[in-house]
Design a protein around this motif. Sequence first.
Motif, PDB file in Angstrom:
ATOM      1  N   SER A   1       1.088  -1.054  -0.130  1.00  0.00           N
ATOM      2  CA  SER A   1      -0.258  -0.187  -0.259  1.00  0.00           C
ATOM      3  C   SER A   1       0.986   1.089   0.010  1.00  0.00           C
ATOM      4  O   SER A   1       0.485   2.445  -0.576  1.00  0.00           O
ATOM      5  CB  SER A   1      -0.988   0.009   1.359  1.00  0.00           C
ATOM      6  N   GLN A   2       2.126   0.929   0.853  1.00  0.00           N
ATOM      7  CA  GLN A   2       3.319   2.326   0.771  1.00  0.00           C
ATOM      8  C   GLN A   2       2.548   3.428  -0.651  1.00  0.00           C
ATOM      9  O   GLN A   2       2.535   3.935  -0.749  1.00  0.00           O
ATOM     10  CB  GLN A   2       4.310   2.279   1.343  1.00  0.00           C
ATOM     11  N   PRO A   3       2.656   2.686  -1.863  1.00  0.00           N
ATOM     12  CA  PRO A   3       3.520   3.649  -3.302  1.00  0.00           C
ATOM     13  C   PRO A   3       2.337   4.255  -3.243  1.00  0.00           C
ATOM     14  O   PRO A   3       2.637   5.691  -4.344  1.00  0.00           O
ATOM     15  CB  PRO A   3       2.806   2.508  -4.406  1.00  0.00           C
ATOM     16  N   TYR A   4       0.507   4.780  -2.779  1.00  0.00           N
ATOM     17  CA  TYR A   4      -0.096   5.042  -3.097  1.00  0.00           C
ATOM     18  C   TYR A   4       0.056   6.525  -2.015  1.00  0.00           C
ATOM     19  O   TYR A   4       0.013   7.967  -2.219  1.00  0.00           O
ATOM     20  CB  TYR A   4      -1.651   4.832  -2.358  1.00  0.00           C
ATOM     21  N   ASN A   5       1.242   6.466  -0.854  1.00  0.00           N
ATOM     22  CA  ASN A   5       1.093   7.305  -0.732  1.00  0.00           C
ATOM     23  C   ASN A   5       2.666   8.040  -1.522  1.00  0.00           C
ATOM     24  O   ASN A   5       2.728   9.374  -0.829  1.00  0.00           O
ATOM     25  CB  ASN A   5       1.824   7.427   1.252  1.00  0.00           C
ATOM     26  N   THR A   6       3.407   6.922  -1.312  1.00  0.00           N
ATOM     27  CA  THR A   6       4.800   7.446  -2.298  1.00  0.00           C
ATOM     28  C   THR A   6       4.476   7.886  -2.989  1.00  0.00           C
ATOM     29  O   THR A   6       5.130   9.198  -3.684  1.00  0.00           O
ATOM     30  CB  THR A   6       6.264   6.897  -1.919  1.00  0.00           C
ATOM     31  N   LEU A   7       4.218   6.963  -4.176  1.00  0.00           N
ATOM     32  CA  LEU A   7       4.055   7.811  -5.668  1.00  0.00           C
ATOM     33  C   LEU A   7       2.851   8.820  -5.976  1.00  0.00           C
ATOM     34  O   LEU A   7       2.970   9.559  -7.039  1.00  0.00           O
ATOM     35  CB  LEU A   7       4.582   6.597  -7.067  1.00  0.00           C
ATOM     36  N   VAL A   8       1.805   8.646  -4.982  1.00  0.00           N
ATOM     37  CA  VAL A   8       0.597   9.089  -5.879  1.00  0.00           C
ATOM     38  C   VAL A   8      -0.244  10.245  -5.063  1.00  0.00           C
ATOM     39  O   VAL A   8       0.251  11.428  -5.364  1.00  0.00           O
ATOM     40  CB  VAL A   8      -0.757   8.224  -5.681  1.00  0.00           C
ATOM     41  N   LEU A   9       0.421  10.504  -4.079  1.00  0.00           N
ATOM     42  CA  LEU A   9      -0.025  12.021  -3.151  1.00  0.00           C
ATOM     43  C   LEU A   9       0.573  12.442  -3.093  1.00  0.00           C
ATOM     44  O   LEU A   9       0.759  14.082  -2.626  1.00  0.00           O
ATOM     45  CB  LEU A   9      -0.878  10.719  -1.674  1.00  0.00           C
ATOM     46  N   THR A  10       2.417  11.950  -2.844  1.00  0.00           N
ATOM     47  CA  THR A  10       3.064  13.532  -2.608  1.00  0.00           C
ATOM     48  C   THR A  10       4.622  13.025  -3.404  1.00  0.00           C
ATOM     49  O   THR A  10       4.688  14.618  -4.623  1.00  0.00           O
ATOM     50  CB  THR A  10       4.134  12.361  -1.420  1.00  0.00           C
ATOM     51  N   PHE A  11       5.510  12.020  -4.344  1.00  0.00           N
ATOM     52  CA  PHE A  11       6.512  12.335  -5.051  1.00  0.00           C
ATOM     53  C   PHE A  11       6.263  12.372  -6.734  1.00  0.00           C
ATOM     54  O   PHE A  11       7.308  13.291  -6.994  1.00  0.00           O
ATOM     55  CB  PHE A  11       7.302  11.520  -4.715  1.00  0.00           C
ATOM     56  N   VAL A  12       5.140  12.215  -7.378  1.00  0.00           N
ATOM     57  CA  VAL A  12       4.305  12.094  -8.296  1.00  0.00           C
ATOM     58  C   VAL A  12       3.039  12.567  -8.638  1.00  0.00           C
ATOM     59  O   VAL A  12       3.110  13.505 -10.150  1.00  0.00           O
ATOM     60  CB  VAL A  12       5.060  10.428  -8.992  1.00  0.00           C
ATOM     61  N   PHE A  13       3.095  11.677  -8.790  1.00  0.00           N
ATOM     62  CA  PHE A  13       1.225  12.495  -9.206  1.00  0.00           C
ATOM     63  C   PHE A  13       1.233  14.108  -8.372  1.00  0.00           C
ATOM     64  O   PHE A  13       0.177  14.611  -9.136  1.00  0.00           O
ATOM     65  CB  PHE A  13      -0.445  11.271  -9.249  1.00  0.00           C
ATOM     66  N   GLY A  14       1.025  14.623  -7.122  1.00  0.00           N
ATOM     67  CA  GLY A  14       1.319  15.946  -7.256  1.00  0.00           C
ATOM     68  C   GLY A  14       1.537  16.606  -7.863  1.00  0.00           C
ATOM     69  O   GLY A  14       0.768  17.863  -7.934  1.00  0.00           O
ATOM     70  N   PRO A  15       3.053  16.669  -7.881  1.00  0.00           N
ATOM     71  CA  PRO A  15       3.973  17.571  -8.615  1.00  0.00           C
ATOM     72  C   PRO A  15       3.357  17.160  -9.938  1.00  0.00           C
ATOM     73  O   PRO A  15       3.136  18.089 -11.117  1.00  0.00           O
ATOM     74  CB  PRO A  15       4.710  16.992  -9.238  1.00  0.00           C
ATOM     75  N   TYR A  16       3.134  16.473 -11.542  1.00  0.00           N
ATOM     76  CA  TYR A  16       2.369  16.739 -12.260  1.00  0.00           C
ATOM     77  C   TYR A  16       0.888  17.219 -12.066  1.00  0.00           C
ATOM     78  O   TYR A  16       0.967  18.150 -13.197  1.00  0.00           O
ATOM     79  CB  TYR A  16       1.565  14.733 -12.473  1.00  0.00           C
ATOM     80  N   ILE A  17       0.067  17.380 -10.966  1.00  0.00           N
ATOM     81  CA  ILE A  17      -1.154  18.171 -11.244  1.00  0.00           C
ATOM     82  C   ILE A  17      -0.814  19.724 -11.006  1.00  0.00           C
ATOM     83  O   ILE A  17      -1.256  20.465 -12.010  1.00  0.00           O
ATOM     84  CB  ILE A  17      -1.483  17.490  -9.785  1.00  0.00           C
ATOM     85  N   LYS A  18       0.641  19.635 -10.470  1.00  0.00           N
ATOM     86  CA  LYS A  18       1.258  21.393 -10.008  1.00  0.00           C
ATOM     87  C   LYS A  18       1.316  22.365 -12.348  1.00  0.00           C
ATOM     88  O   LYS A  18       0.346  22.774 -12.200  1.00  0.00           O
ATOM     89  CB  LYS A  18       1.929  21.689  -9.839  1.00  0.00           C
ATOM     90  N   SER A  19       1.463  20.504 -12.537  1.00  0.00           N
ATOM     91  CA  SER A  19       2.468  20.809 -14.115  1.00  0.00           C
ATOM     92  C   SER A  19       1.145  21.101 -15.117  1.00  0.00           C
ATOM     93  O   SER A  19       1.267  21.782 -16.035  1.00  0.00           O
ATOM     94  CB  SER A  19       3.188  19.557 -15.037  1.00  0.00           C
ATOM     95  N   LEU A  20      -0.104  20.367 -14.940  1.00  0.00           N
ATOM     96  CA  LEU A  20      -1.158  21.053 -15.278  1.00  0.00           C
ATOM     97  C   LEU A  20      -2.089  21.736 -15.357  1.00  0.00           C
ATOM     98  O   LEU A  20      -2.412  22.557 -15.828  1.00  0.00           O
ATOM     99  CB  LEU A  20      -2.088  19.404 -15.054  1.00  0.00           C
ATOM    100  N   ILE A  21      -1.972  22.343 -13.440  1.00  0.00           N
ATOM    101  CA  ILE A  21      -2.769  23.862 -13.819  1.00  0.00           C
ATOM    102  C   ILE A  21      -2.051  25.315 -14.460  1.00  0.00           C
ATOM    103  O   ILE A  21      -2.558  26.052 -14.234  1.00  0.00           O
ATOM    104  CB  ILE A  21      -3.036  23.822 -12.234  1.00  0.00           C
ATOM    105  N   GLY A  22      -0.891  24.339 -13.477  1.00  0.00           N
ATOM    106  CA  GLY A  22       0.407  25.739 -13.680  1.00  0.00           C
ATOM    107  C   GLY A  22       1.024  26.664 -12.832  1.00  0.00           C
ATOM    108  O   GLY A  22       2.167  26.764 -12.531  1.00  0.00           O
ATOM    109  N   ASP A  23      -0.223  27.363 -11.747  1.00  0.00           N
ATOM    110  CA  ASP A  23      -0.125  28.192 -10.669  1.00  0.00           C
ATOM    111  C   ASP A  23       0.457  27.116  -9.675  1.00  0.00           C
ATOM    112  O   ASP A  23      -1.259  26.699  -9.177  1.00  0.00           O
ATOM    113  CB  ASP A  23      -1.059  29.088 -10.624  1.00  0.00           C
ATOM    114  N   GLY A  24       1.341  27.529  -9.158  1.00  0.00           N
ATOM    115  CA  GLY A  24       1.817  26.608  -8.221  1.00  0.00           C
ATOM    116  C   GLY A  24       0.977  27.095  -7.268  1.00  0.00           C
ATOM    117  O   GLY A  24       0.346  25.564  -5.795  1.00  0.00           O
ATOM    118  N   ALA A  25       0.269  27.495  -6.578  1.00  0.00           N
ATOM    119  CA  ALA A  25      -0.891  28.015  -5.414  1.00  0.00           C
ATOM    120  C   ALA A  25      -1.863  27.872  -5.682  1.00  0.00           C
ATOM    121  O   ALA A  25      -2.470  27.381  -4.733  1.00  0.00           O
ATOM    122  CB  ALA A  25      -1.039  30.140  -5.017  1.00  0.00           C
ATOM    123  N   GLU A  26      -2.481  27.474  -6.910  1.00  0.00           N
ATOM    124  CA  GLU A  26      -3.682  27.395  -7.321  1.00  0.00           C
ATOM    125  C   GLU A  26      -3.600  25.061  -7.142  1.00  0.00           C
ATOM    126  O   GLU A  26      -4.669  25.720  -6.369  1.00  0.00           O
ATOM    127  CB  GLU A  26      -4.641  27.360  -8.923  1.00  0.00           C
TER     128      GLU A  26
END
Length: 445
Positions: free
Chosen positions: A20-45
């Motif tokens: 189960s740890q990869p959901y925390n590690t890869l999705v919640l924190t280190f890969v998918f979260g930053p990817y969402i930032k790249s899709l939205i563009g603005d870091g604060a938003e």
Amino acid sequence: MAEISAKKRIWGWFFFDWASQPYNTLVLTFVFGPYIKSLIGDGAEAQATWGFTVGFAGLCIAVLAPILGAIADNSGNRLRWIWLFSLMYVVGGFGIWFAAPDLPSLTWIFVLFAIGLIGMEFATIFTNSMLPDLGTKEEIGRLSGNGWAFGYVGGLIALVIMLTLFAESPEGKTLIGIKPLLGLDPEAREGTRFVGPLTAIWFIVFMVPFFLWVRDPKHTNPDPLLIRHAMSELGRTIKRLPQTPSLFAYLSSSMFYRDALNGIYTFGGIYAAGVLNWSVVNVGIFGIVAIITGAIFAWLGGKADHAFGPKPVITFCIAVLTAVAICFVFISRESVFGMAVGADSSLPDIAFYVLGAVIGAGGGALQSASRTMMVRQANPERMTEAFGLYALAGKATSFIAPFAIGVVTALTGSQQLGVIPLIVLFVIGLVLLRWVQPNGQASSS
């Protein structure tokens, strides 16, 4: 059916943390979260949106966790519930694949992400409640630490696989300079989006030992009034909390400090992406550092827990993580602790990598010791319900903290100022911990 040895049951239980740890590690924190930032563009938003999404999932968990725990204790056979929540985990993980850059709306992606997160959290409640069945009161601290350490190693390996073979940099290459495997198109960010299917497949494969080797000793006859009786028991438990001041104080303390810790994990990656302009690969390296120290110190924390008890470990870790949260506010691309740096300076990156190592170390030991402390505080006959309350304590403010970060970030337009609520939560948790008896109510009687 052949008898399953105690050693196999323990290892099977360890494998849940690994799976189960990869959901925390890869999705919640280190890969998918930053990817969402790249899709939205603005870091604060992006940070605000991420906060509201995680907050919604936390609200669902807070409301349902103690109810489901009470039902499980009244019906027995926690494994059936783990099967159900495992299915949610897998569905949510696979759903992340559809987060394409040209997607008109991310709403359904956030819904699927939340489904997977809720499934992971609920499955964790039921597996945590099995910890007392694996060893004596003196052994569970070491077992909890070993389980967390094993889970961190699983998360580390999954992250390394993701970064070296799939997640693409802006140049379209992975960390080792190759194109994403399986013919995945870097232009469509398919390598990074594969984080969802990889997480789901990893979970399916490595839950096999858990389901083969773990058995639930809690079996009861079917209760036709199951939900009514479970809710009555839960109501009585909540009413009795003031009569068990140590348990009440611990649930209150953990409600704040675990939420702050989850906030650091949840927002660490998207914070680095927005404030330091890190790519997914940079954030992934940050994650590798944090996971390595997390695995080492979860193991060492288990040994310290075994020698001194969980309370000193928890106290020390909260103090360290409070200092880390304060440091977050003073690191940016332009300055480090008030000292101006050039645009090409590596000092902010180095400082954040160091903080990542400390977060991993403090978080690994803290989560392990917290699980042990809950076992010491809880009624052995109502252990799943107790861990449902523990999840409620961990999630009762978990929807408030992300919302607070989202609101403060939106109001100030600053990701740095947006993390201030985490500092407040850590301090409150540390203060409340003083009323917790190390061995539960027995020591106060």
